[in-house]
Design a protein around this motif. Structure first.
Motif, PDB file in Angstrom:
ATOM      1  N   THR A 257     -25.764 -36.563 -28.844  1.00  0.00           N
ATOM      2  CA  THR A 257     -26.354 -37.404 -27.998  1.00  0.00           C
ATOM      3  C   THR A 257     -27.599 -37.913 -28.506  1.00  0.00           C
ATOM      4  O   THR A 257     -28.491 -37.065 -28.651  1.00  0.00           O
ATOM      5  CB  THR A 257     -26.354 -36.924 -26.511  1.00  0.00           C
ATOM      6  N   PHE A 258     -27.726 -39.311 -28.452  1.00  0.00           N
ATOM      7  CA  PHE A 258     -29.102 -39.762 -28.926  1.00  0.00           C
ATOM      8  C   PHE A 258     -29.312 -40.574 -27.740  1.00  0.00           C
ATOM      9  O   PHE A 258     -28.742 -41.643 -27.247  1.00  0.00           O
ATOM     10  CB  PHE A 258     -28.745 -40.756 -30.124  1.00  0.00           C
ATOM     11  N   LEU A 259     -30.633 -40.583 -27.387  1.00  0.00           N
ATOM     12  CA  LEU A 259     -31.474 -41.416 -26.130  1.00  0.00           C
ATOM     13  C   LEU A 259     -31.961 -42.581 -26.803  1.00  0.00           C
ATOM     14  O   LEU A 259     -33.117 -42.162 -27.326  1.00  0.00           O
ATOM     15  CB  LEU A 259     -32.178 -40.306 -25.477  1.00  0.00           C
ATOM     16  N   LEU A 260     -31.566 -43.583 -26.690  1.00  0.00           N
ATOM     17  CA  LEU A 260     -32.109 -44.657 -27.271  1.00  0.00           C
ATOM     18  C   LEU A 260     -33.485 -45.200 -26.515  1.00  0.00           C
ATOM     19  O   LEU A 260     -33.311 -45.297 -25.263  1.00  0.00           O
ATOM     20  CB  LEU A 260     -31.066 -45.797 -27.279  1.00  0.00           C
ATOM     21  N   GLU A 261     -34.394 -45.728 -27.278  1.00  0.00           N
ATOM     22  CA  GLU A 261     -35.463 -46.265 -26.229  1.00  0.00           C
ATOM     23  C   GLU A 261     -35.110 -47.560 -25.696  1.00  0.00           C
ATOM     24  O   GLU A 261     -34.714 -48.438 -26.315  1.00  0.00           O
ATOM     25  CB  GLU A 261     -36.733 -46.284 -27.332  1.00  0.00           C
ATOM     26  N   ARG A 262     -35.387 -47.555 -24.325  1.00  0.00           N
ATOM     27  CA  ARG A 262     -35.242 -48.728 -23.703  1.00  0.00           C
ATOM     28  C   ARG A 262     -36.484 -49.187 -22.921  1.00  0.00           C
ATOM     29  O   ARG A 262     -36.879 -48.426 -22.011  1.00  0.00           O
ATOM     30  CB  ARG A 262     -34.046 -48.709 -22.694  1.00  0.00           C
ATOM     31  N   ASP A 263     -37.176 -50.194 -23.302  1.00  0.00           N
ATOM     32  CA  ASP A 263     -38.513 -50.726 -22.546  1.00  0.00           C
ATOM     33  C   ASP A 263     -39.375 -49.477 -22.722  1.00  0.00           C
ATOM     34  O   ASP A 263     -40.105 -49.022 -21.684  1.00  0.00           O
ATOM     35  CB  ASP A 263     -38.044 -50.978 -20.882  1.00  0.00           C
ATOM     36  N   GLY A 264     -39.424 -48.781 -23.945  1.00  0.00           N
ATOM     37  CA  GLY A 264     -40.611 -47.928 -24.214  1.00  0.00           C
ATOM     38  C   GLY A 264     -40.205 -46.513 -23.890  1.00  0.00           C
ATOM     39  O   GLY A 264     -41.010 -45.632 -24.086  1.00  0.00           O
ATOM     40  N   GLN A 265     -39.089 -46.440 -23.176  1.00  0.00           N
ATOM     41  CA  GLN A 265     -38.399 -44.811 -22.683  1.00  0.00           C
ATOM     42  C   GLN A 265     -37.259 -44.500 -23.538  1.00  0.00           C
ATOM     43  O   GLN A 265     -36.436 -45.369 -23.534  1.00  0.00           O
ATOM     44  CB  GLN A 265     -38.481 -45.021 -21.209  1.00  0.00           C
ATOM     45  N   ALA A 266     -37.155 -43.224 -23.879  1.00  0.00           N
ATOM     46  CA  ALA A 266     -35.847 -42.897 -24.395  1.00  0.00           C
ATOM     47  C   ALA A 266     -34.856 -42.526 -23.457  1.00  0.00           C
ATOM     48  O   ALA A 266     -34.773 -41.312 -22.736  1.00  0.00           O
ATOM     49  CB  ALA A 266     -36.157 -41.581 -25.188  1.00  0.00           C
ATOM     50  N   SER A 267     -33.977 -43.643 -22.605  1.00  0.00           N
ATOM     51  CA  SER A 267     -33.415 -43.398 -21.557  1.00  0.00           C
ATOM     52  C   SER A 267     -31.943 -43.721 -21.593  1.00  0.00           C
ATOM     53  O   SER A 267     -31.269 -43.375 -20.836  1.00  0.00           O
ATOM     54  CB  SER A 267     -33.997 -44.021 -20.524  1.00  0.00           C
ATOM     55  N   LEU A 268     -31.257 -44.468 -22.750  1.00  0.00           N
ATOM     56  CA  LEU A 268     -30.204 -44.895 -22.927  1.00  0.00           C
ATOM     57  C   LEU A 268     -29.323 -44.034 -23.824  1.00  0.00           C
ATOM     58  O   LEU A 268     -29.460 -43.937 -24.989  1.00  0.00           O
ATOM     59  CB  LEU A 268     -30.243 -46.424 -23.287  1.00  0.00           C
ATOM     60  N   PRO A 269     -28.484 -43.166 -22.995  1.00  0.00           N
ATOM     61  CA  PRO A 269     -27.720 -42.233 -23.825  1.00  0.00           C
ATOM     62  C   PRO A 269     -26.479 -42.853 -24.708  1.00  0.00           C
ATOM     63  O   PRO A 269     -25.777 -43.629 -24.344  1.00  0.00           O
ATOM     64  CB  PRO A 269     -27.085 -41.170 -22.865  1.00  0.00           C
ATOM     65  N   LEU A 270     -26.482 -42.303 -26.009  1.00  0.00           N
ATOM     66  CA  LEU A 270     -25.315 -42.995 -26.802  1.00  0.00           C
ATOM     67  C   LEU A 270     -24.677 -41.500 -27.500  1.00  0.00           C
ATOM     68  O   LEU A 270     -25.394 -40.721 -27.880  1.00  0.00           O
ATOM     69  CB  LEU A 270     -26.152 -43.699 -28.224  1.00  0.00           C
ATOM     70  N   ARG A 271     -23.261 -41.711 -27.491  1.00  0.00           N
ATOM     71  CA  ARG A 271     -22.573 -40.426 -27.707  1.00  0.00           C
ATOM     72  C   ARG A 271     -22.132 -40.789 -29.270  1.00  0.00           C
ATOM     73  O   ARG A 271     -21.659 -42.059 -29.512  1.00  0.00           O
ATOM     74  CB  ARG A 271     -21.158 -40.243 -26.994  1.00  0.00           C
ATOM     75  N   VAL A 272     -22.490 -39.837 -29.988  1.00  0.00           N
ATOM     76  CA  VAL A 272     -22.345 -40.217 -31.751  1.00  0.00           C
ATOM     77  C   VAL A 272     -21.300 -39.074 -32.051  1.00  0.00           C
ATOM     78  O   VAL A 272     -21.546 -37.983 -31.917  1.00  0.00           O
ATOM     79  CB  VAL A 272     -23.690 -40.037 -32.189  1.00  0.00           C
ATOM     80  N   SER A 273     -20.264 -39.463 -32.606  1.00  0.00           N
ATOM     81  CA  SER A 273     -19.276 -38.664 -33.105  1.00  0.00           C
ATOM     82  C   SER A 273     -19.675 -38.180 -34.611  1.00  0.00           C
ATOM     83  O   SER A 273     -19.020 -37.043 -34.914  1.00  0.00           O
ATOM     84  CB  SER A 273     -18.006 -39.409 -33.163  1.00  0.00           C
TER      85      SER A 273
END
Length: 351
Positions: A257-273
């Motif tokens: 699980t990688f939390l992508l920065e969105r508008d300066g905050q790490a808030s958008l989760p990406l599921r990484v296989s």
């Protein structure tokens, strides 16, 4: 089963340490590409396999026989190895037939059927490489592509256990390189010979090899299938050298699980296989340009907001530079949806 093994091999030239503890297995019938920048040790490793150099430490095995260590070296002509050089290395005073037939007279362990009827074997090989009927020509009467085909026929005429190729296409033009790639793949399928292919061209390695060994500074950086090397790079060097990669900033919540920065905050989760453990400490995710999709921006759009900085038309795809915060990402997109300089876009990562 014919195979080759490199076990703990190092090579020094005086004070220069060209190879460091290399381990490599080449399975029977496998096409292995040694890929890396100039000076990484790939040609040195090829020369060790060929028998032109002996290791400073470690062992080299061919067909379950130890052919080299620091104390002994079995010469090239006794290894049943074919070699194709970048410079063609044809004898200018010999005809095409004589060049191709040469190994049948001088290599050891040549099958008797080839020795007894060299004319038929040479004709068969020349047909395979598309040079049937050119037996009486001399190298000076051939184009660059034809010379490379003669070199290839000479390397395979005695049915070698292992075919070594040292940047064989680098002196050819782009269109001819693509054609020769197909021919080398065809020969590999027809003969089933194990191939070790040295190149600095990542597109060549991705297109042709069963296994890619990425080298850097005399060491193996990563070995795997083309898909693994491209989509699961295990170091920033591999991610950048093989294709292109964006190092996207964020936070690793867990290994998948990688939390992508969105508008300066790490808030958008990406599921990484895939396994990206080597990138966890730097809190980045390597993302290929073709793993990113662009959409028109609106407040409810998925992904992060970006701005188009550059657009390059590449025929079947468009290459974008997208400004996201202080970063600039490369994006490869099909031409179905196009954006222009200055457009605001939603940038979605697909991993």
């Amino acid at each position: 089963m014919n195979d080759a093994m490199v076990v703990g091999v190092s090579k020094r030239f005086g004070e220069v340490h060209a190879l460091h503890q290399i381990d490599l297995q080449i399975k029977s019938g496998e096409f292995v590409a040694l890929l890396g920048p100039s000076g990484c040790g790939k040609t040195t490793l090829l020369r060790l396999l060929a028998g032109f150099e002996s290791p400073s430490s470690g062992e080299i095995w061919l067909n379950h026989e130890r052919v080299a260590d620091k104390n002994q070296l079995k010469p090239p002509e006794q290894r049943r190895i074919g070699m194709v050089f970048q410079s063609f290395a044809l004898w200018p005073h010999l005809t095409v037939y004589e060049n191709v037939a040469f190994p049948l007279r001088h290599q050891q362990n040549v099958p008797e059927v080839y020795k007894n009827n060299p004319g038929a074997r040479v004709a068969e090989m020349l047909e395979m490489v598309g040079l049937g009927g050119m037996e009486k020509r001399y190298p000076s009467q051939l184009s660059g592509g034809q010379k490379q085909r003669v070199a290839l026929a000479r390397a395979i005429v005695f049915n070698p256990t292992l075919l070594l190729m040292d940047e064989p296409l680098s002196s050819l033009d782009a269109e001819l390189r693509i054609q020769m790639r197909k021919e080398i793949q065809h020969i590999h399928r027809e003969l089933g010979t194990s191939i070790v292919y040295v190149t600095h061209d990542q597109s060549e390695a991705l297109a042709m090899a069963d296994k890619i060994v990425v080298m850097r500074g005399g060491r193996v950086e990563q070995a795997g299938t083309p898909h693994e090397i491209y989509y699961s790079p295990q170091s920033p060097f591999v991610a950048k050298f093989v294709g292109r990669a964006n190092f996207v900033k964020g936070q690793w919540a867990d290994p998948h699980t990688f939390l992508l920065e969105r508008d300066g905050q790490a808030s958008l989760p990406l599921r990484v296989s895939q396994d990206f453990a080597p990138f966890h400490a730097d809190q980045v995710l390597p993302v290929r340009p073709d793993q990113i999709k662009l959409h028109p921006w609106n407040e409810g759009a998925d992904g992060v907001r970006g701005r188009v900085q550059h657009v390059q038309f590449q025929g079947r795809e468009l290459l974008y530079s997208i400004q996201i915060g202080k970063e600039e990402w490369e994006v490869a997109s099909d031409i179905g949806t196009s954006f222009s300089y200055g457009d605001q876009v939603a940038v979605e990562i697909l991993v």
